[in-house]
Enzyme design. Structure first.
Site: not given
Ligand SMILES: [Zn+2]
Length: 347
Positions: A70, A73, A156, A167, A169, A171
């Site tokens: 990822c 991370c 999203n 992960h 997150h 934007q």
């Molecule tokens: Zn991650």
């Protein structure tokens, strides 16, 4: 909150937002990255008058990597990610595969937590408050860039929405123009002012509160309701009671209450379809006034949260009427959606 600004190996900016004021973030990005080459181009559609970002370089972007690769991370020995440090609270960095870049704006990624396996709804109030600080600070910084007309912070969530990284997150897009939806809202706001002498957003919120049937949640400083003409099966608009044009102008009381209200809304979203259903896919979108638009003080900062799932296992597709003609057909009455979102309250 402590803010530390650094740059990645290819020159992109990365910013740490930490709860602890004494934290030191001096990790260096050792990756041999080539400078980012972006070729996004804004083209104007002569029939519709709107703009399309043509971003062919995005075809090569990271797509569903395994969890141990990822890129969001923290880094660890032998595995370097986009975040040089081995831990972080909230981090924001320029997207390596931006839809908008250079003169055509800016695209950033916001990592809500270093924990790969939680969702926003699983954050603590303190963590959610730090994300709000980061959104606000980015809005303030991007307001200073001459090529950015409007800032859009969004998340999203879920593979159904096309999320390519698991992960948690979101934007941030800095558009070089005022977006069509915001232009539309400005037109509605101006004609309402001309007809009634009043502010459109104030009247909409007052009507929802007076009516009550579509109100989902009321805090001391925030109000959440399903709009009268909701476009999506489950759609909630969250407004601060004191109208402000953008995140920078929220007062401390509203800021303090926000995490509690927003986390509760997200947790209710995950319960809409009952136990045993996978987490609800959603889009969470902050609407803010463009920085240099005349009449921006009349605009109301608000968050629009909606899901494209209509029943368990079934998605609402933007098919012929929606995609072809911009006419939405919503199978879930807004009053029923609001009723469901009240039923699944945690308290
Ligand atoms: Zn991650």
């Amino acid at each position: 909150m402590k803010k530390t600004v650094t740059t990645l190996a290819d020159g992109r900016e990365l910013i740490y937002y930490d709860s602890a004021d004494d934290i030191v973030r001096d990790a260096v990005d050792p990756r041999p990255l080539d400078a980012v080459s972006t070729s996004s181009e804004i083209r104007r559609d002569p029939l519709l008058g709107d703009s399309v970002a043509i971003a062919s370089h995005r075809q090569g972007r990271t797509y569903h990597p395994p969890a141990d690769e990822c890129p969001l991370c923290p880094s660890r020995e032998g595995r370097r990610s986009e975040i040089p440090d081995t831990d972080y609270d909230v981090v924001v960095f320029e997207n390596r595969f931006p839809s908008l870049a250079g003169d055509s704006g800016r695209c950033e990624v916001v990592c809500f937590t270093s924990d790969h396996d939680v969702s926003f709804a699983g954050l603590t109030e303190e963590q959610a408050g730090l994300v709000l600080e980061a959104w606000t600070d980015r809005t303030a910084d991007l307001a200073e860039l001459p090529q950015v007309a409007q800032v859009f912070c969004f998340e999203n969530r879920g593979a159904e929405i096309g999320v390519t990284l698991g992960h948690p997150h979101g934007q941030i897009y800095g558009y070089p123009f005022v977006t069509p939806r915001t232009e539309q809202m400005f037109r509605s706001m101006e004609s309402h002012r001309a007809e009634t002498g009043r502010n459109l957003f104030d009247d909409v919120v007052a009507r929802e509160l007076a009516d009550g049937e579509r109100v989902v949640l009321e805090g001391e400083h925030w109000v959440a309701f399903v709009p009268y003409a909701a476009h999506w099966p489950y759609e909630v608009h969250l407004h601060p009671r004191r109208r402000v044009p953008d995140l920078r102008e929220l007062d401390d009381a509203a800021r303090t209450e926000f995490p509690q209200i927003y986390l509760e809304l997200l947790r209710r979203f995950d319960r809409i379809f009952g136990p045993g259903e996978p987490p609800t896919p959603y889009i969470s979108a902050w609407h803010q006034a463009p920085f240099r638009a005349p009449g921006r003080e009349e605009f109301a900062l608000h968050l629009e949260l909606f899901t494209i799932r209509r029943t368990p296992g079934k998605l609402k597709f933007l098919a012929g009427s929606e995609s072809g003609m911009n006419v939405f057909i919503n199978d879930v009455p807004p009053e029923a959606a609001a009723q469901r979102l009240r039923e699944v309250a945690s308290e």
